[in-house]
Design a protein around this motif. Structure first.
Motif, PDB file in Angstrom:
ATOM      1  N   LEU A  70      29.574  22.539 -12.372  1.00 27.53           N
ATOM      2  CA  LEU A  70      30.778  22.130 -11.666  1.00 27.53           C
ATOM      3  C   LEU A  70      30.070  23.055  -9.852  1.00 27.53           C
ATOM      4  O   LEU A  70      28.807  23.685  -9.849  1.00 27.53           O
ATOM      5  N   TRP A  97      36.665  25.204  -7.625  1.00 26.91           N
ATOM      6  CA  TRP A  97      37.578  23.902  -8.723  1.00 26.91           C
ATOM      7  C   TRP A  97      38.783  25.026  -8.954  1.00 26.91           C
ATOM      8  O   TRP A  97      39.438  24.007 -10.072  1.00 26.91           O
ATOM      9  N   ILE A 199      33.316  18.216  -6.399  1.00 29.37           N
ATOM     10  CA  ILE A 199      32.766  17.475  -7.438  1.00 29.37           C
ATOM     11  C   ILE A 199      31.096  16.586  -8.381  1.00 29.37           C
ATOM     12  O   ILE A 199      30.592  16.871  -8.645  1.00 29.37           O
TER      13      ILE A 199
END
Length: 434
Positions: A70, A97, A199
């Motif tokens: 990530l 995120w 991502i």
């Protein structure tokens, strides 16, 4: 700013720069501060998903992906003049995120860590917490739902620093309506669709191998003795694993083997390190530049570093028969500098003798034959083909090198069934007609 605070700040920034590479930590140019990127280690088979009925749905159905990486959390900080004696660093924490509520929870815990470390340097504790404990602290589990948070309920820090707020992964839908966002928490993404794209692109761009794969790769290399080339398995990558990274992946016993082999191979590459040859010691010995004597630090035995025998001063090294053969070829193929070194090491007379013996051997192979019984070299200059060895007095045929009867040595040449029938005087004017 006191001199103590100034020194503490400089030391802390210098320490962070030495611990982390440039992609993870960068010192600010104009102020006392910097930026750190925190890359989290995800559990295996970690999944992210987006609900199809989200406010900004990509399609009507849900999306789910398995990822290994990530994008990092980014901590920007600035050190006030009275840090660390009185005030904490000012900072912002951004991520793509994590929701603003989750980022706010991390900010709040960072405040609590400062209270625990008040008066001391705290940056490393913040970075360690974000790196090692974010997943567990926020109760993030797979599959993890990506959401776009709201920044409208931004609240300045008025609550006591030691007040913990649960913004973890278990926060339900109703909690979003009462979400209170710390002004330092920034979800740095424009939309849910761009978040998903960023991502996936970030995950695909990483060529770092998973720990399980690297563990097996390192184990094979170490068992094969290849400790100097524990590099990234990616063909185009030249990164080499540090001993700390190897220790983190392999078992303690195998790491001890790796550590020993690494030291051994490193010493082997050092021109001024030699080994005492006795099995009872086998310790590395440093020799003086240009010197030829080594002294074992364990048994204090002095030895000559070139031949590994008892130290013999300026006398030439003793040469075994096997080494003499190697020395001949080595000397003939060497350049002028290497020849001088070999002459100094073994003595010019020894090398000259080795060359003369080699020339003699080559001449005998071309111009003589060995007696079939005693193997004495014999040269035939003239005469017929019945020969007598001067060493063992054996009669033999020069053509086929077969032994002849001592009772009647000429019978062999008169026997129609022999290989050399009627060849007693064959090629008497030729030295060798075999």
């Amino acid at each position: 700013m006191t001199s103590e605070d100034r020194e503490a700040q400089e030391n802390e920034l210098l320490a962070l720069a030495s611990i982390y590479d440039r992609d993870e930590f960068r010192k600010a140019e104009s102020v006392q501060g910097g930026e750190t990127r925190i890359y989290l280690d995800l559990p295996q088979n970690f999944k992210i998903f987006v609900r199809g009925n989200s406010n900004e749905c990509l399609q009507n159905s849900d999306f789910e992906y398995t990822i290994c990486f990530l994008p990092p959390l980014v901590l920007n900080f600035e050190l006030p003049p009275d840090y660390p004696s009185s005030s904490p660093p000012s900072f912002t924490l951004s991520g793509k995120w994590l929701s603003p509520a989750q980022l706010s929870a991390l900010c709040k815990h960072s405040d609590n860590l400062w209270e625990e470390h008040r008066g001391s340097m705290v940056l490393f504790a913040w970075m360690h917490f974000l790196k090692e404990e974010t997943i567990a602290y926020l109760n993030i589990v797979s599959p993890f739902e990506l959401k776009m948070g709201s920044q409208k309920n931004v609240q300045r820090r008025t609550a006591p620093p030691n007040t913990e707020v649960d913004f973890g992964g278990a926060v339900g839908p109703d909690a979003d309506q009462e979400e209170v966002v710390d002004e330092r928490a920034v979800q740095d993404v424009e939309s849910l669709s761009s978040l998903m794209q960023e991502i996936l692109e970030f995950d695909q761009a990483q060529h770092v191998y998973c720990k399980a794969c690297l563990k097996g790769y390192f184990e094979i290399q170490i068992k094969d003795g290849q400790v100097q080339c524990l590099n990234c398995p990616e063909p185009k990558c030249t990164s080499v694993a540090t001993p700390g990274q190897v220790k983190e992946l392999v078992e303690a016993e195998l790491f001890a083997q790796y550590d020993c082999l690494l030291l051994q191979s490193t010493l082997d590459l050092m021109a001024d390190v030699v080994y005492w040859p006795l099995p009872c010691c086998r310790l590395p010995v440093m020799q003086e530049p240009g010197g030829t004597m080594g002294i074992c630090s364990s048994c204090n035995f002095a030895f000559y570093t070139l031949c590994r025998l008892t130290y013999h001063g300026v006398s030439p090294c003793k040469v075994t028969a096997e080494k003499l053969i190697e020395l001949q070829n080595e000397y003939l193929q060497a350049d002028e500098a290497t020849r001088r070194f070999l002459e100094q090491r073994y003595g010019k007379r020894v090398i000259q003798k080795a060359l003369e013996e080699m020339e003699s051997k080559e001449w005998l192979e071309k111009n003589s034959k060995s007696c079939p019984c005693g193997r004495t070299p014999i040269q035939k200059l003239d005469g017929y083909n019945k020969m007598t060895c001067t060493g063992c007095m054996q009669y033999f045929c020069w053509i086929c090198m077969g032994s002849l009867s001592r009772a009647n040595s000429y019978k062999y040449f008169n026997d129609p069934d022999s290989l050399c029938f009627n060849r007693l005087f064959h090629a008497v004017d030729v030295n060798d007609d075999v």
